[in-house]
Scaffold this motif. Structure first.
Motif, PDB file in Angstrom:
ATOM      1  N   ARG A  38       0.734  -1.211   0.035  1.00  0.00           N
ATOM      2  CA  ARG A  38       0.009   0.133  -0.049  1.00  0.00           C
ATOM      3  C   ARG A  38       0.824   1.198  -0.059  1.00  0.00           C
ATOM      4  N   GLU A  39       2.056   1.211   0.781  1.00  0.00           N
ATOM      5  CA  GLU A  39       2.856   2.551   0.862  1.00  0.00           C
ATOM      6  C   GLU A  39       3.542   2.619  -0.423  1.00  0.00           C
ATOM      7  N   ILE A  40       4.007   1.654  -1.118  1.00  0.00           N
ATOM      8  CA  ILE A  40       4.685   1.701  -2.456  1.00  0.00           C
ATOM      9  C   ILE A  40       3.768   2.267  -3.441  1.00  0.00           C
ATOM     10  N   LEU A  41       2.653   1.890  -3.546  1.00  0.00           N
ATOM     11  CA  LEU A  41       1.499   2.331  -4.453  1.00  0.00           C
ATOM     12  C   LEU A  41       1.112   3.562  -4.089  1.00  0.00           C
ATOM     13  N   LEU A  42       1.119   4.005  -3.011  1.00  0.00           N
ATOM     14  CA  LEU A  42       0.756   5.642  -2.734  1.00  0.00           C
ATOM     15  C   LEU A  42       2.031   6.591  -2.896  1.00  0.00           C
ATOM     16  N   ALA A  43       3.261   5.830  -2.975  1.00  0.00           N
ATOM     17  CA  ALA A  43       4.139   6.502  -3.182  1.00  0.00           C
ATOM     18  C   ALA A  43       4.424   6.816  -4.635  1.00  0.00           C
ATOM     19  N   LEU A  44       4.084   5.866  -5.448  1.00  0.00           N
ATOM     20  CA  LEU A  44       3.851   6.124  -6.921  1.00  0.00           C
ATOM     21  C   LEU A  44       2.670   6.839  -7.343  1.00  0.00           C
ATOM     22  N   ALA A  45       1.890   6.895  -6.752  1.00  0.00           N
ATOM     23  CA  ALA A  45       0.676   7.943  -6.894  1.00  0.00           C
ATOM     24  C   ALA A  45       1.388   9.501  -6.794  1.00  0.00           C
TER      25      ALA A  45
END
Length: 357
Positions: A36-43
């Protein structure tokens, strides 16, 4: 001065970046923890790119273009599925970034997109490892069912026999092939897991470690067989034996991969067998459908080719998506292989019988 074409291109980049950021947020809503943290960082990174194009435009245009078809499809799937297929599509989308050839994009933005591809590939790889064993059996089972039964009914049908004989041959081929595929997949996967188990480190000699010589012991040879350099093997062996004898030495660190990784990639034998049986049967029934519904002759042959062709394109595209390859190319490859096999048996049927026309 930027041209009208430049501004239209910037506006397209703006909406695509905004849509991609939304995709990553939608995926993050279905994940937890590190993913979840990785995907939010990509966003967040896509949001920085969006801000770049908005700064160049000066303000948000009154009318924005629609997101690209690929981006819209990605967003639709992310909101409804959040699956490995979405990550595979996102990986392909990041791979097609136009920023390297875009004079108004910064070098940092182009570098970001390359890194994003690797990040998404890493996320997708986790799902691919979980799916690989059963999915491999499913895809190959469906593809084998499509190709083998299409070739069978094409060859039998070309001899000019009665339609009910073609139907019986197709159903017999379905059952025989599905049973063979299920049994073969079970034996294959079970044998591979047993082989991996036999090669894993064991604690067979754990009870004699305290009796070994602290400075000269054969335990180092064990670590060398696992690929550890001589000096590292000697040091690790000394620490292990020292810990067993109660010596005041630092505890050894684990240096091997997790034992379950290889097993996870191989998958379960029963799951692979069942999926192979079911997917072979689901693929093999498609070429028989025209005869099941009462068609015969050339009409049945053409209908079977159309149905199987569509199914081959879908299975090939699915493999392409999950492997990170181009879906259309993989689908066309599957189509060529299937129709090639059917063409060979059809010609053989013509040699031994009469035309279906």
């Amino acid at each position: 001065m930027p041209t009208a074409g430049d501004r239209r291109r910037w506006a397209q980049y703006l909406v695509d970046e905004r849509s991609e950021a939304r995709v990553y947020r939608d995926l993050a809503a279905r994940r937890s923890g590190e993913e979840r943290e990785i995907l939010l960082a990509l966003a967040e990174a896509e949001g920085r790119h969006e801000a770049h194009w908005l700064d160049l435009l000066g303000e948000e245009p009154a009318r924005l273009p629609a997101p690209s078809i690929g981006t819209r499809l990605l967003g639709w799937m992310a909101r409804r599925f959040g699956s490995i297929f979405v990550l595979a599509l996102a990986q392909n989308a990041e791979d097609r970034s136009p920023y390297e050839a875009e004079p108004f994009a910064t070098a940092r933005m182009a570098a970001d997109e390359k890194i994003h591809r690797e990040v998404v590939r890493g996320l997708a790889a986790r799902g691919r490892r979980r799916l690989s064993g059963t999915f491999r059996a499913a895809v190959f089972g469906a593809n084998d069912g499509l190709v083998s039964n299409l070739a069978l009914v094409m060859g039998i049908g070309a001899t000019g026999v009665a339609p009910h004989f073609v139907l019986f041959s197709g159903i017999a081929g379905l059952l025989a092939g599905a049973l063979s595929m299920g049994a073969g997949e079970f034996v294959s996967v079970r044998s591979q897991r047993e082989m991996l188990t036999a090669t894993e480190p064991s604690d067979y000699a754990a009870d004699v470690l305290s009796d070994l010589d602290l400075d000269a012991n054969e335990l180092a040879l064990v670590y060398r067989t696992r690929g550890m350099p001589l000096e590292d093997a000697l040091e690790r062996a000394r620490r292990v034996v020292g810990a067993a004898q109660g010596a005041d030495l630092p505890a050894p660190h684990r240096t091997t991969a997790a034992d379950g990784d290889d097993h996870e990639v191989v998958g379960g034998a029963l799951g692979a067998a069942v999926s192979s049986f079911l997917f072979f049967a689901s693929g093999a029934v498609i070429p028989v459908l025209p005869w099941i519904f009462g068609l015969s002759g050339l009409a049945a042959v053409i209908t079977a080719l159309v149905l199987v062709g569509l199914a081959l394109l879908l299975t090939g595209a699915a493999v392409g998506l999950l492997s990170g390859g181009p879906p259309l190319r993989r689908g066309l490859r599957q189509l060529a292989i299937g129709f090639g096999a059917a063409g060979v048996t059809y010609l053989l049927g013509l040699l031994f019988g009469v035309s279906v026309a």
